[in-house]
Design an enzyme around this catalytic site. Sequence first.
Site, PDB file in Angstrom:
ATOM      1  N   HIS A 170       0.831  -1.209   0.000  1.00 13.00           N
ATOM      2  CA  HIS A 170       0.000   0.000   0.000  1.00 13.00           C
ATOM      3  C   HIS A 170       0.867   1.261   0.000  1.00 13.00           C
ATOM      4  O   HIS A 170       0.704   2.137  -0.857  1.00 13.00           O
ATOM      5  CB  HIS A 170      -0.922  -0.001   1.234  1.00 13.00           C
ATOM      6  CG  HIS A 170      -1.737   1.249   1.376  1.00 13.00           C
ATOM      7  ND1 HIS A 170      -3.042   1.331   0.963  1.00 13.00           N
ATOM      8  CD2 HIS A 170      -1.419   2.470   1.875  1.00 13.00           C
ATOM      9  CE1 HIS A 170      -3.491   2.552   1.202  1.00 13.00           C
ATOM     10  NE2 HIS A 170      -2.530   3.266   1.761  1.00 13.00           N
ATOM     11  N   GLU A 171       1.777   1.356   0.957  1.00 14.67           N
ATOM     12  CA  GLU A 171       2.608   2.561   1.052  1.00 14.67           C
ATOM     13  C   GLU A 171       3.482   2.709  -0.182  1.00 14.67           C
ATOM     14  O   GLU A 171       3.744   3.820  -0.639  1.00 14.67           O
ATOM     15  CB  GLU A 171       3.465   2.537   2.321  1.00 14.67           C
ATOM     16  CG  GLU A 171       2.661   2.577   3.616  1.00 14.67           C
ATOM     17  CD  GLU A 171       1.635   3.705   3.674  1.00 14.67           C
ATOM     18  OE1 GLU A 171       1.872   4.765   3.046  1.00 14.67           O
ATOM     19  OE2 GLU A 171       0.586   3.523   4.324  1.00 14.67           O
TER      20      GLU A 171
ATOM     21  N   HIS B  90       1.749   4.632  -2.853  1.00 15.86           N
ATOM     22  CA  HIS B  90       1.915   6.092  -2.737  1.00 15.86           C
ATOM     23  C   HIS B  90       3.285   6.501  -3.293  1.00 15.86           C
ATOM     24  O   HIS B  90       3.417   7.519  -3.972  1.00 15.86           O
ATOM     25  CB  HIS B  90       1.838   6.535  -1.275  1.00 15.86           C
ATOM     26  CG  HIS B  90       0.476   6.446  -0.653  1.00 15.86           C
ATOM     27  ND1 HIS B  90      -0.621   7.090  -1.175  1.00 15.86           N
ATOM     28  CD2 HIS B  90       0.041   5.808   0.474  1.00 15.86           C
ATOM     29  CE1 HIS B  90      -1.683   6.855  -0.391  1.00 15.86           C
ATOM     30  NE2 HIS B  90      -1.307   6.064   0.605  1.00 15.86           N
TER      31      HIS B  90
ATOM     32  N   HIS C 196       3.228   6.694  -6.951  1.00 21.43           N
ATOM     33  CA  HIS C 196       2.528   7.907  -7.379  1.00 21.43           C
ATOM     34  C   HIS C 196       3.533   9.071  -7.430  1.00 21.43           C
ATOM     35  O   HIS C 196       3.558   9.838  -8.393  1.00 21.43           O
ATOM     36  CB  HIS C 196       1.396   8.206  -6.384  1.00 21.43           C
ATOM     37  CG  HIS C 196       0.250   8.979  -6.947  1.00 21.43           C
ATOM     38  ND1 HIS C 196      -0.856   9.302  -6.204  1.00 21.43           N
ATOM     39  CD2 HIS C 196       0.024   9.504  -8.164  1.00 21.43           C
ATOM     40  CE1 HIS C 196      -1.706   9.992  -6.947  1.00 21.43           C
ATOM     41  NE2 HIS C 196      -1.199  10.126  -8.142  1.00 21.43           N
TER      42      HIS C 196
HETATM   43 ZN   LIG Z   1      -2.466   5.320   2.199  1.00 19.40          ZN
END
Ligand SMILES: [Zn+2]
Length: 684
Positions: free
Chosen positions: A474-475, A478, A481
């Site tokens: 998940h991290e 980011h 991104h």
């Molecule tokens: Zn998050």
Amino acid sequence: MNAADAAPVTADNPLFRPSPLPFGLPSFGEITPEHCREALLAGMAEQRAEVAAIVGSEEPPGFENTVAAMERSGRLLVRAWSVFGNLTSSVSSPRLREIEREIAPLSAAHSDALRLDPALFARIDAVHEARHELGLDAEQVRLVERYHLDFRLSGAQLDEAGRARLTELNQELSGLTTTFGQNVQLAMEAAAVHVTDVEELAGLSGEEVAAARTAAADRDLEGWLLPLLLPTRQPLLAKLRDRELRRRVHEASVGRASSGEHDNGPVAVRIALLRAERARLLGFDTHADLVLADQTARTTEAVDAMLASMVPASVANAEAEAAVLTEVAARDGVELAPWDWAFYSEQVRAERYAVDTGALRPYFELDRVLVDGVFHAAGLLYGFRFTPRPDLPGYHPDVRVWEVTDADGSAVGLYLGDYFAREGKRGGAWMNSFVTQSRLLGTSPVVVNNLNVSRPPEGTPALLTLDEVDTLFHEFGHALHGLSSAVTYPRFAGTSVPRDFVEFPSQVNEMWATWPEVLAHYARHVETGEPIPASAVEAVEAARLWGEGFATLEYLAATLLDQAWHRVAPDAEIDDPVAFERAALEQAGVASDLVPPRYRTTYFNHVFAGGYSAGYYSYIWSEVLDADTVEWFKENGGLTRANGDAFREKLLAVGGSIDPMDAFRAVRGRDADPTPLLERRGLR
Ligand SMILES: [Zn+2]
């Protein structure tokens, strides 16, 4: 003043110039807290001077001399903040916390002074007026619109009386939200449940009983104390066999801050009414309209439609779960009450879905998960390569640095990983940027992921739980991104997208954690090298579905409550906040005696003390986009470079430079469909 304050900081403060290290990685080894403090103060002064020059320009307002100039301004401040903000999160110290307290009000005043500067707004307004006649490209037009909206939402367009009233409202609200948060904290502490007979704690582990003993001793109490957690649902309820104690814990939880000294009812009402007044002052019908103007959802209608699409199935599933639990409870001669839900739900989980999540950990060794899982998937999808750079120092010995290159060998940026829990690091997991990508400034991304994995004993490997594996993916979503960003203006870089969109790419990246090809590549037994049995993960996934009816309904109830409070008129008469809550839940079709909202009004910190007012819906909004995108990957062949390149180019790279929902549609080919999320949560 102490000696450190008075001491002149060295003239060669490393923050005063761009770092000489690759990609502008801060020279952590040379930066002290005093350097940060000095650079923050100097950075604010520098930006004030830069803005004064923009405002004082003799030239007529244009894109370059106003909006682009604003984007160029504040370089020192941005550089100092990115270092300081990361240090206070990851390696805080008493001195850093002291500086934080000193800087916070100055920083708030600094941004207020910018956003409420009528002369600056007049120039931005003029550029905005003429934006279609200036020969600007699409990103530039959007940047002008973005600045205009930022300033408008801050009240820059108001006349003097309006600005004065706005300042009053902001000040009173700031005090009230602080009071609300403190009341929650104090009421929560006061509501801890005191137990004098250890027999009542039957069901808890030895460790948990010992912790309760310590909690009591800390307050000079005899016996045991059960402190509460913030959400309504208290995890201990799943274990406590003593029904009367379960009832006490539940009632302490739902009754928090609803009477007596720390009563938040009147505080919540006052906050809602003042926010409503502020929204009207700024030209919006309600506070929710004001908040949504800045989000991808845009309108209250869009939020309502999405939430309404989930209510019936969630209610039906929660009722189906309740029917199962009613039967199981009846075996004990118990008529199911709210405080019994978690206890019998845990029994069902154990009986129907026997899973031992701890047994999976030897298959999830941190470095293998990272290199053979997370990096491997990013390589297959996007062509990214990760080369360790042990020569580049982080801000703590735990921090590791990788250089990221593209498939053609060209440089992308740096990725820092800081995975272990330690003193001075805040809880949870997050991604931050040290440098954001921008063509205007010629910068490449430097991003960091922080986790809080328990440090293993010296010489033994770090083994993760499946939840921690998901968190790492998940991290890293980011981080992708940030790393994929290819925009001109820093305002739009990477994760600079609305709150209801920012979690979407990171949630999507979680899909690769259990993607068979990726899982087989990283999940091998730390001692034997045996691959993980596929059935083990499937069993965990199946068990996750049990309880989704409850989880979705309690979340929706809190979300709808948040919306109801933030759609009141400024002159609404709300004498009884409890009755208001009840009516709001009933009207939305989510009132349930067995499933109370995840947060009730008087302890709903996210929306009355935190930054989520009228925005608690964001979690599920971005999850709708996520689940629908997972479907898109699957429909198109899954883990392929073609899919990765499309997602990167159309969505990750553009950051906030186009309407994020247009980016979503560019990938998906249509609007988001909530069906995949309903299926994921077993709601169909
Ligand atoms: Zn998050």
